[in-house]
Design a protein around this motif. Sequence first.
Motif, PDB file in Angstrom:
ATOM      1  N   SER A  15       0.700  -1.220  -0.055  1.00  0.00           N
ATOM      2  CA  SER A  15      -0.018   0.013  -0.055  1.00  0.00           C
ATOM      3  C   SER A  15       0.736   1.223  -0.110  1.00  0.00           C
ATOM      4  O   SER A  15       0.451   2.357  -0.413  1.00  0.00           O
ATOM      5  N   LEU A  16       2.184   1.302   0.545  1.00  0.00           N
ATOM      6  CA  LEU A  16       2.954   2.400   0.544  1.00  0.00           C
ATOM      7  C   LEU A  16       3.948   2.635  -0.466  1.00  0.00           C
ATOM      8  O   LEU A  16       4.529   3.353  -0.677  1.00  0.00           O
ATOM      9  N   GLY A  17       4.230   1.350  -0.901  1.00  0.00           N
ATOM     10  CA  GLY A  17       5.417   1.286  -1.822  1.00  0.00           C
ATOM     11  C   GLY A  17       6.707   1.164  -1.387  1.00  0.00           C
ATOM     12  O   GLY A  17       6.927   1.493  -0.207  1.00  0.00           O
ATOM     13  N   ALA A  18       7.930   0.628  -2.157  1.00  0.00           N
ATOM     14  CA  ALA A  18       8.998   0.170  -1.621  1.00  0.00           C
ATOM     15  C   ALA A  18       9.896   1.474  -0.999  1.00  0.00           C
ATOM     16  O   ALA A  18      10.678   1.383  -0.060  1.00  0.00           O
ATOM     17  N   LYS A  19       9.698   2.612  -1.770  1.00  0.00           N
ATOM     18  CA  LYS A  19      10.512   3.880  -1.377  1.00  0.00           C
ATOM     19  C   LYS A  19      10.130   4.038  -0.022  1.00  0.00           C
ATOM     20  O   LYS A  19      11.224   4.555   0.760  1.00  0.00           O
ATOM     21  N   TYR A  20       8.841   4.086   0.434  1.00  0.00           N
ATOM     22  CA  TYR A  20       8.544   4.774   1.687  1.00  0.00           C
ATOM     23  C   TYR A  20       9.221   3.796   2.615  1.00  0.00           C
ATOM     24  O   TYR A  20       9.611   4.274   3.853  1.00  0.00           O
ATOM     25  N   LEU A  21       9.281   2.613   2.457  1.00  0.00           N
ATOM     26  CA  LEU A  21       9.553   1.592   3.519  1.00  0.00           C
ATOM     27  C   LEU A  21      11.022   1.860   3.556  1.00  0.00           C
ATOM     28  O   LEU A  21      11.503   1.672   4.678  1.00  0.00           O
ATOM     29  N   ALA A  22      11.721   1.851   2.350  1.00  0.00           N
ATOM     30  CA  ALA A  22      13.031   2.065   2.178  1.00  0.00           C
ATOM     31  C   ALA A  22      13.713   3.236   3.145  1.00  0.00           C
ATOM     32  O   ALA A  22      14.561   3.175   4.214  1.00  0.00           O
ATOM     33  N   ASP A  23      12.747   4.216   3.031  1.00  0.00           N
ATOM     34  CA  ASP A  23      13.139   5.350   3.906  1.00  0.00           C
ATOM     35  C   ASP A  23      13.105   5.123   5.205  1.00  0.00           C
ATOM     36  O   ASP A  23      13.940   5.621   6.351  1.00  0.00           O
ATOM     37  N   ILE A  24      12.198   4.249   5.836  1.00  0.00           N
ATOM     38  CA  ILE A  24      12.086   4.044   7.193  1.00  0.00           C
ATOM     39  C   ILE A  24      12.884   2.879   7.534  1.00  0.00           C
ATOM     40  O   ILE A  24      13.434   3.118   8.663  1.00  0.00           O
ATOM     41  N   ILE A  25      13.214   2.060   6.916  1.00  0.00           N
ATOM     42  CA  ILE A  25      14.195   0.775   7.034  1.00  0.00           C
ATOM     43  C   ILE A  25      15.494   1.584   7.364  1.00  0.00           C
ATOM     44  O   ILE A  25      16.560   1.115   8.125  1.00  0.00           O
ATOM     45  N   ASP A  32      16.921  -8.439   9.586  1.00  0.00           N
ATOM     46  CA  ASP A  32      15.782  -9.615   9.955  1.00  0.00           C
ATOM     47  C   ASP A  32      14.754  -9.227   9.092  1.00  0.00           C
ATOM     48  O   ASP A  32      14.124 -10.429   8.548  1.00  0.00           O
ATOM     49  N   LEU A  33      14.342  -8.035   9.327  1.00  0.00           N
ATOM     50  CA  LEU A  33      13.145  -7.776   8.266  1.00  0.00           C
ATOM     51  C   LEU A  33      13.371  -8.096   6.949  1.00  0.00           C
ATOM     52  O   LEU A  33      12.599  -8.689   6.161  1.00  0.00           O
ATOM     53  N   LEU A  34      14.391  -7.514   6.313  1.00  0.00           N
ATOM     54  CA  LEU A  34      14.632  -7.684   4.695  1.00  0.00           C
ATOM     55  C   LEU A  34      14.950  -9.272   4.605  1.00  0.00           C
ATOM     56  O   LEU A  34      14.284  -9.900   3.575  1.00  0.00           O
ATOM     57  N   GLY A  35      15.587 -10.110   5.622  1.00  0.00           N
ATOM     58  CA  GLY A  35      15.720 -11.435   5.190  1.00  0.00           C
ATOM     59  C   GLY A  35      14.450 -12.177   5.064  1.00  0.00           C
ATOM     60  O   GLY A  35      14.558 -13.448   4.558  1.00  0.00           O
ATOM     61  N   ARG A  36      13.295 -11.652   5.450  1.00  0.00           N
ATOM     62  CA  ARG A  36      12.021 -12.339   5.512  1.00  0.00           C
ATOM     63  C   ARG A  36      11.445 -12.111   4.267  1.00  0.00           C
ATOM     64  O   ARG A  36      10.363 -12.666   3.969  1.00  0.00           O
ATOM     65  N   LEU A  37      11.722 -10.738   3.761  1.00  0.00           N
ATOM     66  CA  LEU A  37      10.871 -10.529   2.244  1.00  0.00           C
ATOM     67  C   LEU A  37      11.356 -11.521   1.247  1.00  0.00           C
ATOM     68  O   LEU A  37      12.401 -11.872   1.272  1.00  0.00           O
ATOM     69  N   PRO A  38      10.497 -11.397   0.190  1.00  0.00           N
ATOM     70  CA  PRO A  38      10.922 -12.397  -0.914  1.00  0.00           C
ATOM     71  C   PRO A  38      12.351 -11.550  -1.544  1.00  0.00           C
ATOM     72  O   PRO A  38      12.347 -10.461  -1.413  1.00  0.00           O
ATOM     73  N   GLU A  51      13.286 -10.686  -4.483  1.00  0.00           N
ATOM     74  CA  GLU A  51      12.933  -9.425  -5.475  1.00  0.00           C
ATOM     75  C   GLU A  51      12.776  -8.154  -4.585  1.00  0.00           C
ATOM     76  O   GLU A  51      13.325  -7.303  -4.759  1.00  0.00           O
ATOM     77  N   THR A  52      11.627  -8.307  -3.555  1.00  0.00           N
ATOM     78  CA  THR A  52      11.491  -7.152  -2.895  1.00  0.00           C
ATOM     79  C   THR A  52      12.794  -6.651  -2.294  1.00  0.00           C
ATOM     80  O   THR A  52      12.920  -5.532  -1.972  1.00  0.00           O
ATOM     81  N   ARG A  53      13.350  -7.735  -1.600  1.00  0.00           N
ATOM     82  CA  ARG A  53      14.430  -7.239  -0.734  1.00  0.00           C
ATOM     83  C   ARG A  53      15.337  -6.351  -1.567  1.00  0.00           C
ATOM     84  O   ARG A  53      16.075  -5.305  -1.057  1.00  0.00           O
ATOM     85  N   GLU A  54      15.721  -6.966  -2.868  1.00  0.00           N
ATOM     86  CA  GLU A  54      16.720  -6.154  -3.543  1.00  0.00           C
ATOM     87  C   GLU A  54      16.273  -4.815  -4.065  1.00  0.00           C
ATOM     88  O   GLU A  54      16.958  -3.757  -3.928  1.00  0.00           O
TER      89      GLU A  54
END
Lengths: 454, 454
Positions: free
Chosen positions: A81-91, A101-107, A109-112
């Motif tokens: 719903s928020l898009g990868a860019k929004y999440l990346a800024d918060i990560i 830990d969080l990224l390790g659980r994502l698929p 493709e999304t992780r990269e």
Amino acid sequence: MIREREQLMQQLMELLRREKKSDIAVLISQYQPADIAEILTELETHYRGTVFQLLSRETAAMVLEELEVLDESVIFNLVESLGAKYLADIINEMASDDAADLLGRLPQETREIILELMQHEEAVDVQELLEYDVQSAGGIMTTEYVAIRKDITAGRAIDVLREIAPEAETVYYVYVVDVKNKLVGVITLRELIVANPHALIESIMHRKVISVTVDMDQEEVARVVSKYNFLAVPVVDKDNSLLGIITVDDVIDVIYEEASEDIYLLGGSTELSDQDQSIMAKALKSRLPWLFITMLEGLIAGTVLRGLERELSAVVALAFFIPLLTGMGGNVGTQSATIAVRGLAVGQIDTGDVFRVAARETLTGITLGLINGLIVAVIAALWQNSFVLGVIVGLAMLGNMTTAALMGTLVPIAFKKWGIDPAVASAPFITASIDITGLLIYSTLASFLIGFLL
Amino acid sequence: MIREREQLMQQLMELLRREKKSDIAVLISQYQPADIAEILTELETHYRGTVFQLLSRETAAMVLEELEVLDESVIFNLVESLGAKYLADIINEMASDDAADLLGRLPQETREIILELMQHEEAVDVQELLEYDVQSAGGIMTTEYVAIRKDITAGRAIDVLREIAPEAETVYYVYVVDVKNKLVGVITLRELIVANPHALIESIMHRKVISVTVDMDQEEVARVVSKYNFLAVPVVDKDNSLLGIITVDDVIDVIYEEASEDIYLLGGSTELSDQDQSIMAKALKSRLPWLFITMLEGLIAGTVLRGLERELSAVVALAFFIPLLTGMGGNVGTQSATIAVRGLAVGQIDTGDVFRVAARETLTGITLGLINGLIVAVIAALWQNSFVLGVIVGLAMLGNMTTAALMGTLVPIAFKKWGIDPAVASAPFITASIDITGLLIYSTLASFLIGFLL
């Protein structure tokens, strides 16, 4: 507490329907990140993004850290719903260990995609962490530690802390490193604030620093932190260079995780079974393999009994004692296995102890076998009015309990030695094997002594 | 690590024989209290007092805190060789929670002598703590917390911390109380050092303080600390007056203790079994009661089978499937019990959930029963070349697994409701009950359908 939560959820839903965003922001800001994470999990999917966007970046980062433990599907929602860019800024704002830990659980493709969108420095840190085994010190450490040089003063050190406090995972331990980043000392914030501000760190730091190596198993790390009552422990490589720290909150998660894992394995299922019926498939997947092992061994036990067919048809009473023998052997075996698994987990036993532990458990098995064997022998003899049957059942009980205690102890230790989680040598595995050996002993004794029965 | 310890012990023994006290003091001062406690435990009895006397009071107090976890017999040694007065002086220096734990384990007479010899104020604190249930928040809290008023400045607060740092259990959280000692806020040392020194505490403190009540179960306290990643949590009474704090190191001990307790109970023994053969009596005491329960239920199972005597003599093959049925039913029951016990322990399930959880587990039991029942029915029919035997064994498996899943879930929840530790509804208890019901189902089916077999 539960009523309070319900009221809050109602209030929140009402505000969401009326799209009162600023009221929502005020309401939510009164809660701790762990509570906000729970609230998000309970919210309807399409509202999650709306609420999450109203959080400050720092809070959002902390909420993500908590979400990761709760339910990863909420994170997928947010990415959608928020898009990868929004999440990346918060990560970017998250502690590196939690981000990894969080990224390790994502698929993958999304992780990269997210790693591409993150700040370069943060992304590199996280990528390095992702390469460590998730169950090792490297897999749970964070790179946001505070390190200083030994030639500065206590006053200056506190100034350094003031500057980096918002970034660091903990400021309560300050590590001292030399020019090559080797760990040479440690000082606590408590000691820094009571120290003379002009004192050199070198003169007040502790030189004997207890650290863990980056490849140490997380269970071992938890034992170190627990033993010394630390709030954090430094992680070093082979050359004693400081790589990161592990904080006590992550250690608590490890202890819960390892205990749950052991408990589930001992109970004969592999993973956490969740609450919903929707995860029935998951429940079956975690339980069926163990049942198939038990089935196989039950059929072998049946085959063993088939060898006793002639004796059984002559003396049906032999069958009455099968549940007693297998039940009690299984109990002794499970007790011994539990003691061995827990002893290995908390470090009371190590694999070098095998002879001492095996001797002790064998002795315990013989003692238990003598006590219980005598009792059931008397009961069997009186009940079926047959001295010989009493002897057979009693001797079978002795033999069964002794082998059960020995197997229950040796199998977990052997598994540990072979690098398998000893808790896998769990209840169903142990009891089923003990059923077979117990019935073999019983059959053998019965076929030898049956002549006296008839 | 082990080799290092051996070298140290040799060096220490050598110095003890040559009575080089100052060398011993220097050698020992390089170690952490937890290590010194381990060294004392390994030392010969008559040397323990000598080494302990060489420690500074502060170190001696910390070593006593660690010893308490390790082996209480060492403490008895020290009381004997150094006298109660010496110990009382050191216990004065201990954190009040650790002092209470330690004294709580001593025989009442010794405890009273030591309390008499302690400083009045400390003794009163400790005596108050001794009155709380050892498994409650009150039983694990310490009274050495830092509390300030809200009308002082951040700078002044740090000065206060400097003064009381050596006494307090943790200085990293500072609690704010009003004139009636009611908890009104909290601020971390990290926040204090980055705050403007002239800022009033009132303006920078957190007003929503998460606290636990003095009678809360220690398992619940551990969940709160773990959920919010706290380093300590304040303990309050009904009126929100601050009574003490619980620090994260004590929470870790609770988590280990509760997990071990659950694991042992699920494995069918009551307490921690130590290493030495000398504690054989203790091992028997913790294991025999469970074996007697199993024995009783095994005998009941035998009685159930006796009702099947006629059928068994006609069709001996019925006996071959007894271990298969009891083994697999026991496995399913243990799985369900494990999931219920762990769910209750980590707070995923509460006793109000009984219908939802029971419905889900029954459905799981039926599904598992259908899958496994079908498989064993086919195997039994082919193996014994009897369609009816296949039907009996398959139906018995279905009935057995369904009741096993239901019992495995309901018994722990019922125990929890009745205030009994749900882990008591453990492996031997559950499996034995399931053996009996499973065999009842098998006997009933067999006696109804046997006509078709003959």
